[in-house]
Design a protein around this motif. Structure first.
Motif, PDB file in Angstrom:
ATOM      1  N   ALA A  28       0.829  -1.207   0.000  1.00  0.00           N
ATOM      2  CA  ALA A  28       0.000   0.000   0.000  1.00  0.00           C
ATOM      3  C   ALA A  28       0.863   1.256   0.000  1.00  0.00           C
ATOM      4  CB  ALA A  28      -0.926  -0.009   1.212  1.00  0.00           C
ATOM      5  N   ALA A  29       1.947   1.230   0.783  1.00  0.00           N
ATOM      6  CA  ALA A  29       2.839   2.388   0.847  1.00  0.00           C
ATOM      7  C   ALA A  29       3.522   2.638  -0.491  1.00  0.00           C
ATOM      8  CB  ALA A  29       3.875   2.180   1.948  1.00  0.00           C
ATOM      9  N   LEU A  30       3.981   1.564  -1.156  1.00  0.00           N
ATOM     10  CA  LEU A  30       4.643   1.729  -2.446  1.00  0.00           C
ATOM     11  C   LEU A  30       3.673   2.260  -3.498  1.00  0.00           C
ATOM     12  CD1 LEU A  30       6.824  -1.512  -2.556  1.00  0.00           C
ATOM     13  CD2 LEU A  30       7.621   0.839  -2.246  1.00  0.00           C
ATOM     14  N   LEU A  31       2.425   1.821  -3.446  1.00  0.00           N
ATOM     15  CA  LEU A  31       1.424   2.323  -4.384  1.00  0.00           C
ATOM     16  C   LEU A  31       1.090   3.785  -4.118  1.00  0.00           C
ATOM     17  CD1 LEU A  31      -1.048  -0.695  -4.557  1.00  0.00           C
ATOM     18  CD2 LEU A  31       0.098   0.350  -6.524  1.00  0.00           C
ATOM     19  N   GLY A  32       0.763   4.082  -2.875  1.00  0.00           N
ATOM     20  CA  GLY A  32       0.310   5.427  -2.553  1.00  0.00           C
ATOM     21  C   GLY A  32       1.399   6.461  -2.480  1.00  0.00           C
ATOM     22  N   LEU A  33       2.609   6.017  -2.166  1.00  0.00           N
ATOM     23  CA  LEU A  33       3.724   6.961  -1.985  1.00  0.00           C
ATOM     24  C   LEU A  33       4.848   6.709  -2.987  1.00  0.00           C
ATOM     25  CD1 LEU A  33       3.876   6.779   1.916  1.00  0.00           C
ATOM     26  CD2 LEU A  33       2.708   8.508   0.530  1.00  0.00           C
ATOM     27  N   HIS A  34       4.506   6.203  -4.171  1.00  0.00           N
ATOM     28  CA  HIS A  34       5.545   5.864  -5.151  1.00  0.00           C
ATOM     29  C   HIS A  34       6.378   7.073  -5.540  1.00  0.00           C
ATOM     30  CE1 HIS A  34       3.310   7.694  -8.546  1.00  0.00           C
ATOM     31  NE2 HIS A  34       2.230   7.260  -7.915  1.00  0.00           N
ATOM     32  N   ALA A  35       5.779   8.260  -5.523  1.00  0.00           N
ATOM     33  CA  ALA A  35       6.520   9.471  -5.892  1.00  0.00           C
ATOM     34  C   ALA A  35       7.607   9.802  -4.872  1.00  0.00           C
ATOM     35  CB  ALA A  35       5.567  10.650  -6.040  1.00  0.00           C
ATOM     36  N   ASP A  36       7.514   9.222  -3.679  1.00  0.00           N
ATOM     37  CA  ASP A  36       8.504   9.491  -2.637  1.00  0.00           C
ATOM     38  C   ASP A  36       9.628   8.459  -2.619  1.00  0.00           C
ATOM     39  OD1 ASP A  36       7.171  11.776  -1.619  1.00  0.00           O
ATOM     40  OD2 ASP A  36       5.745  10.469  -0.594  1.00  0.00           O
ATOM     41  N   VAL A  37       9.517   7.425  -3.444  1.00  0.00           N
ATOM     42  CA  VAL A  37      10.615   6.461  -3.536  1.00  0.00           C
ATOM     43  C   VAL A  37      11.757   7.146  -4.290  1.00  0.00           C
ATOM     44  CG1 VAL A  37      11.360   4.228  -4.437  1.00  0.00           C
ATOM     45  CG2 VAL A  37       9.055   4.499  -3.517  1.00  0.00           C
ATOM     46  N   LEU A  52       4.229   0.071 -12.237  1.00  0.00           N
ATOM     47  CA  LEU A  52       3.415   0.291 -11.034  1.00  0.00           C
ATOM     48  C   LEU A  52       2.092  -0.488 -11.027  1.00  0.00           C
ATOM     49  CD1 LEU A  52       3.591   1.882  -8.391  1.00  0.00           C
ATOM     50  CD2 LEU A  52       2.317   3.727  -9.507  1.00  0.00           C
ATOM     51  N   PRO A  53       1.352  -0.577 -12.133  1.00  0.00           N
ATOM     52  CA  PRO A  53       0.084  -1.325 -12.058  1.00  0.00           C
ATOM     53  C   PRO A  53       0.254  -2.780 -11.638  1.00  0.00           C
ATOM     54  CG  PRO A  53       0.180  -0.028 -14.070  1.00  0.00           C
ATOM     55  CD  PRO A  53       1.547   0.031 -13.457  1.00  0.00           C
ATOM     56  N   TRP A  54       1.408  -3.361 -11.990  1.00  0.00           N
ATOM     57  CA  TRP A  54       1.639  -4.770 -11.674  1.00  0.00           C
ATOM     58  C   TRP A  54       1.798  -5.010 -10.173  1.00  0.00           C
ATOM     59  CZ3 TRP A  54       1.017  -8.434 -15.313  1.00  0.00           C
ATOM     60  CH2 TRP A  54       1.024  -8.010 -16.657  1.00  0.00           C
ATOM     61  N   LEU A  55       2.021  -3.944  -9.412  1.00  0.00           N
ATOM     62  CA  LEU A  55       2.152  -4.107  -7.964  1.00  0.00           C
ATOM     63  C   LEU A  55       0.846  -4.628  -7.362  1.00  0.00           C
ATOM     64  CD1 LEU A  55       4.465  -3.662  -5.986  1.00  0.00           C
ATOM     65  CD2 LEU A  55       3.534  -1.391  -5.480  1.00  0.00           C
ATOM     66  N   GLY A  56      -0.254  -4.438  -8.078  1.00  0.00           N
ATOM     67  CA  GLY A  56      -1.534  -4.942  -7.593  1.00  0.00           C
ATOM     68  C   GLY A  56      -1.588  -6.450  -7.489  1.00  0.00           C
ATOM     69  N   LEU A  57      -0.699  -7.140  -8.214  1.00  0.00           N
ATOM     70  CA  LEU A  57      -0.677  -8.600  -8.131  1.00  0.00           C
ATOM     71  C   LEU A  57      -0.265  -9.086  -6.746  1.00  0.00           C
ATOM     72  CD1 LEU A  57       0.913  -9.612 -11.557  1.00  0.00           C
ATOM     73  CD2 LEU A  57      -1.482  -9.775 -10.861  1.00  0.00           C
ATOM     74  N   LEU A  83      -7.816  -0.965  -2.175  1.00  0.00           N
ATOM     75  CA  LEU A  83      -8.526   0.298  -2.376  1.00  0.00           C
ATOM     76  C   LEU A  83      -7.646   1.315  -3.099  1.00  0.00           C
ATOM     77  CD1 LEU A  83     -10.364   0.591   1.059  1.00  0.00           C
ATOM     78  CD2 LEU A  83     -11.378   0.041  -1.163  1.00  0.00           C
ATOM     79  N   ILE A  84      -6.367   1.380  -2.721  1.00  0.00           N
ATOM     80  CA  ILE A  84      -5.462   2.340  -3.365  1.00  0.00           C
ATOM     81  C   ILE A  84      -5.277   1.987  -4.836  1.00  0.00           C
ATOM     82  CG2 ILE A  84      -3.098   3.220  -3.402  1.00  0.00           C
ATOM     83  CD1 ILE A  84      -3.030   2.872  -0.376  1.00  0.00           C
ATOM     84  N   TRP A  85      -5.098   0.691  -5.130  1.00  0.00           N
ATOM     85  CA  TRP A  85      -4.903   0.268  -6.522  1.00  0.00           C
ATOM     86  C   TRP A  85      -6.118   0.627  -7.369  1.00  0.00           C
ATOM     87  CZ3 TRP A  85      -6.917  -2.567 -10.445  1.00  0.00           C
ATOM     88  CH2 TRP A  85      -6.050  -2.902 -11.500  1.00  0.00           C
ATOM     89  N   PHE A  86      -7.309   0.327  -6.871  1.00  0.00           N
ATOM     90  CA  PHE A  86      -8.518   0.639  -7.637  1.00  0.00           C
ATOM     91  C   PHE A  86      -8.723   2.143  -7.772  1.00  0.00           C
ATOM     92  CE2 PHE A  86      -9.739  -3.812  -7.167  1.00  0.00           C
ATOM     93  CZ  PHE A  86     -10.315  -4.045  -8.409  1.00  0.00           C
TER      94      PHE A  86
END
Length: 318
Positions: A28-37, A52-57, A83-86
């Motif tokens: 969830a953190a990587l999805l929602g905060l990817h810009a901060d990586v 990034l979409p593949w992280l949903g797997l 929820l974040i992915w959707f």
């Protein structure tokens, strides 16, 4: 439900599966905060954003041990990345096409190693496009495209290894310096029946994933900045960008371009529209973008040909 109580060691459903829950929260953190990586080490941020979409797997993968462990904690934690992915990508799963348009454009990296130029020519003609942009043109294959497309597209321009074919008159062709040392981008004006459109054709530098150095993107990023500056300075109101950008709309390094242009796939596509590699598409690095009021009414990928990319197409209303 009694099996969700204490196990043989006395652990409750809330105490089991904490490691799975932690991985769910990390996803969830990587999805929602990817810009901060950060990109400071191996450009990991851009690498993450490319796929990034593949992280949903991770969600269905983690769901299996969560159920096997009968962990309520893990199951609740998995709701967050879901929820974040959707929220981020759910809109891409629906068909957003909006009826008929005025003209269709295609962009295709035909691949220098393509041994079936005739098949590619047929694919392009069958697309019904009025404007076609090609990348990785060179030598004998280029002559094949010029000859094969001449009857369907009476106007064309080639600069370096990129070209533009059109059913409408082309003028004002000028090279765009994207800091590569040779020509892989140009600007042209296309006189559509509805009015003039500035069309940029570009092939940004390739990126590499290396054992030493990580995701190497510095040259691509410099070229993206130069291309973004050129598009920002464009005098015509309606602008199209067609090309292989070697990056996705999520990649922060393409912000000089994506911050001012609209993706046809995001606005009028059905699905993710992955275009590379053609054998098993995993990322959309071939883009069709617009600004200035051009409205995309449809976006799609075309069938396979001899290239390692899929051609991308979009229809626009002027």
């Amino acid at each position: 439900m009694r099996h969700w109580g204490r196990d043989g060691r006395g652990s409750t459903t809330w105490r089991r599966g904490l490691a799975v829950a932690a991985l769910a929260l990390l996803t969830a953190a990587l999805l929602g905060l990817h810009a901060d990586v950060p990109n400071t080490v191996g450009n990991l941020g851009s690498l993450l954003e490319t796929f990034l979409p593949w992280l949903g797997l991770a969600v269905p993968v983690l769901l299996v041990p969560a159920l096997l462990r009968r962990s309520a904690t893990a199951l609740i934690a998995l709701l967050l990345p879901t929820l974040i992915w959707f929220n981020m990508f759910g809109g891409l799963l629906s068909d957003k096409s909006g009826g008929t348009g005025d003209f269709t454009v295609v962009s295709h990296n035909v691949a220098a190693a393509n041994t079936d130029a005739q098949g590619t020519v047929k694919l392009l003609k069958d697309s019904g496009a009025q404007i076609v942009a090609l990348q990785e043109l060179a030598g004998r294959p280029l002559r094949g495209y010029e000859t094969g497309l001449a009857d369907a597209y009476p106007y064309h321009a080639v600069e370096g290894t990129v070209g533009l074919w059109s059913k409408y008159p082309i003028s004002g062709v000028s090279v765009v310096d994207i800091k590569m040392g040779w020509t892989r981008a140009f600007r042209a004006q296309v006189a559509t029946p509805q009015g003039p459109v500035a069309v940029y054709v570009a092939h940004l530098p390739s990126v590499r994933l290396r054992a030493e150095g990580g995701f190497t993107v510095s040259q691509r990023d410099a070229s993206a900045q130069a291309l973004g500056d050129a598009i920002e300075a464009e005098q015509l109101k309606k602008v199209l960008l067609l090309g292989d950008l070697n990056g996705t709309m999520n990649d922060r390094s393409l912000a000089p371009i994506t911050s001012q242009m609209r993706s046809a796939q995001g606005a009028a596509g059905d699905g993710f529209g992955f275009s590379w590699p053609a054998s098993f598409p995993m990322a959309r690095i071939d883009q069709i973008m617009s600004k200035g009021g051009l409205k995309p009414t449809d976006s799609r990928t075309l069938g396979r040909d001899g290239s390692d990319h899929l051609a991308v197409a979009a229809t626009y209303r002027y």
